[in-house]
Scaffold this motif. Structure first.
Motif, PDB file in Angstrom:
ATOM      1  N   MET A   1       0.851  -1.175   0.000  1.00  0.00           N
ATOM      2  CA  MET A   1       0.000   0.000   0.000  1.00  0.00           C
ATOM      3  C   MET A   1       0.896   1.236   0.000  1.00  0.00           C
ATOM      4  SD  MET A   1      -2.995   1.022   2.748  1.00  0.00           S
ATOM      5  CE  MET A   1      -3.879  -0.494   2.537  1.00  0.00           C
ATOM      6  N   SER A   2       0.651   2.160  -0.929  1.00  0.00           N
ATOM      7  CA  SER A   2       1.475   3.367  -1.008  1.00  0.00           C
ATOM      8  C   SER A   2       1.080   4.356   0.073  1.00  0.00           C
ATOM      9  CB  SER A   2       1.310   4.015  -2.384  1.00  0.00           C
ATOM     10  OG  SER A   2       0.046   4.639  -2.477  1.00  0.00           O
ATOM     11  N   GLU A   3       1.933   5.377   0.256  1.00  0.00           N
ATOM     12  CA  GLU A   3       1.671   6.401   1.268  1.00  0.00           C
ATOM     13  C   GLU A   3       0.359   7.122   0.964  1.00  0.00           C
ATOM     14  OE1 GLU A   3       4.191   9.998   3.234  1.00  0.00           O
ATOM     15  OE2 GLU A   3       5.271   8.367   2.269  1.00  0.00           O
ATOM     16  N   THR A   4       0.094   7.367  -0.327  1.00  0.00           N
ATOM     17  CA  THR A   4      -1.149   8.029  -0.724  1.00  0.00           C
ATOM     18  C   THR A   4      -2.347   7.160  -0.385  1.00  0.00           C
ATOM     19  OG1 THR A   4       0.040   9.099  -2.528  1.00  0.00           O
ATOM     20  CG2 THR A   4      -2.359   9.101  -2.656  1.00  0.00           C
ATOM     21  N   GLU A   5      -2.240   5.855  -0.629  1.00  0.00           N
ATOM     22  CA  GLU A   5      -3.337   4.941  -0.316  1.00  0.00           C
ATOM     23  C   GLU A   5      -3.575   4.853   1.187  1.00  0.00           C
ATOM     24  OE1 GLU A   5      -3.280   1.471  -3.634  1.00  0.00           O
ATOM     25  OE2 GLU A   5      -1.458   1.673  -2.424  1.00  0.00           O
ATOM     26  N   LYS A   6      -2.514   4.969   1.996  1.00  0.00           N
ATOM     27  CA  LYS A   6      -2.653   4.869   3.438  1.00  0.00           C
ATOM     28  C   LYS A   6      -3.303   6.112   4.043  1.00  0.00           C
ATOM     29  CE  LYS A   6       1.230   1.776   4.024  1.00  0.00           C
ATOM     30  NZ  LYS A   6       2.585   1.629   4.483  1.00  0.00           N
ATOM     31  N   ALA A   7      -3.158   7.263   3.367  1.00  0.00           N
ATOM     32  CA  ALA A   7      -3.733   8.497   3.902  1.00  0.00           C
ATOM     33  C   ALA A   7      -5.242   8.327   4.034  1.00  0.00           C
ATOM     34  CB  ALA A   7      -3.392   9.668   2.987  1.00  0.00           C
ATOM     35  N   GLN A   9      -6.773   6.134   5.738  1.00  0.00           N
ATOM     36  CA  GLN A   9      -7.111   4.779   6.149  1.00  0.00           C
ATOM     37  C   GLN A   9      -6.729   4.579   7.605  1.00  0.00           C
ATOM     38  OE1 GLN A   9      -8.566   2.315   4.193  1.00  0.00           O
ATOM     39  NE2 GLN A   9      -8.809   3.967   2.719  1.00  0.00           N
ATOM     40  N   PRO A  10      -7.558   3.843   8.371  1.00  0.00           N
ATOM     41  CA  PRO A  10      -7.137   3.543   9.750  1.00  0.00           C
ATOM     42  C   PRO A  10      -5.842   2.746   9.748  1.00  0.00           C
ATOM     43  CG  PRO A  10      -9.433   2.958   9.392  1.00  0.00           C
ATOM     44  CD  PRO A  10      -8.854   3.287   8.047  1.00  0.00           C
ATOM     45  N   ARG A  11      -4.995   2.998  10.725  1.00  0.00           N
ATOM     46  CA  ARG A  11      -3.756   2.259  10.911  1.00  0.00           C
ATOM     47  C   ARG A  11      -3.974   1.299  12.057  1.00  0.00           C
ATOM     48  NH1 ARG A  11       0.621   4.810   7.965  1.00  0.00           N
ATOM     49  NH2 ARG A  11       1.741   3.010   8.731  1.00  0.00           N
ATOM     50  N   THR A  12      -3.454   0.095  11.948  1.00  0.00           N
ATOM     51  CA  THR A  12      -3.619  -0.905  12.998  1.00  0.00           C
ATOM     52  C   THR A  12      -2.270  -1.426  13.440  1.00  0.00           C
ATOM     53  OG1 THR A  12      -3.860  -2.683  11.376  1.00  0.00           O
ATOM     54  CG2 THR A  12      -5.897  -1.643  12.165  1.00  0.00           C
ATOM     55  N   GLY A  13      -2.274  -2.058  14.601  1.00  0.00           N
ATOM     56  CA  GLY A  13      -1.056  -2.663  15.120  1.00  0.00           C
ATOM     57  C   GLY A  13      -1.316  -3.229  16.494  1.00  0.00           C
TER      58      GLY A  13
END
Length: 167
Positions: A1-7, A9-13
């Motif tokens: 997933m590119s940085e643009t696609e991640k913008a 989007q929720p981040r998980t961990g």
């Protein structure tokens, strides 16, 4: 997933055993590494890699989706969150901010540190560690491929044993 696609989007961990998981909505702040002795000890490493989480709010902030970190107050105004089951370092919390350990994110490729904090306290050899030769023994790597991991995968799961797969 590119940085643009991640913008956007929720981040998980979460931790390595899966007892603590998080979701972050909103834009992450500055990624950094801290060379202070407290970060070295908290991470058991050469420095502490952290990224600032968005401030809590209805549309942004950190949501603990499974369990929550346990906290240790490491100084007068800082406490550090970790998984009480497996010990994974997760957070660095001050009265006004929350940083999350970069290594705890499921996807980390775009979280390159932008600044070094407490640079004067770095270990003297930390800047040259990547000049060391690369271990190239193919037998070693084939044995590594046979290891069965009990760590939580790098994605959310609906169910996960409280203490990981190895009960």
């Amino acid at each position: 997933m590119s940085e643009t696609e991640k913008a956007g989007q929720p981040r998980t961990g979460g931790c390595q055993c899966g007892a603590v998981r998080f979701r972050i909505n909103g834009q992450l702040g500055r990624a950094s590494i801290c060379h202070c002795r407290m970060c070295q000890k908290a991470f058991g490493g050469f420095f502490g890699p952290l990224v600032t989480a968005p401030q809590d709010g209805a549309e942004s902030g950190v949501e603990w989706t499974r369990g929550e970190p346990k906290y240790f107050q490491s100084s007068i105004n800082i406490d550090r969150g970790f998984c009480a089951e497996c010990g994974t370092p997760l957070t660095y919390r001050t009265p006004t901010s929350l940083d999350i350990a970069i290594g705890a994110f499921d996807e980390r490729d775009d979280l390159m540190p932008q600044v070094q904090v407490n640079h004067a306290f770095r270990l003297p050899w930390v800047e040259t560690i990547f000049d060391a030769p690369v271990h190239g023994d193919t037998d070693y790597y084939s044995k590594q491929e046979q290891i069965i991991s009990f760590q939580h995968p790098d994605h959310d799961t609906e169910n996960w044993p409280a203490k990981g797969l190895h009960l």
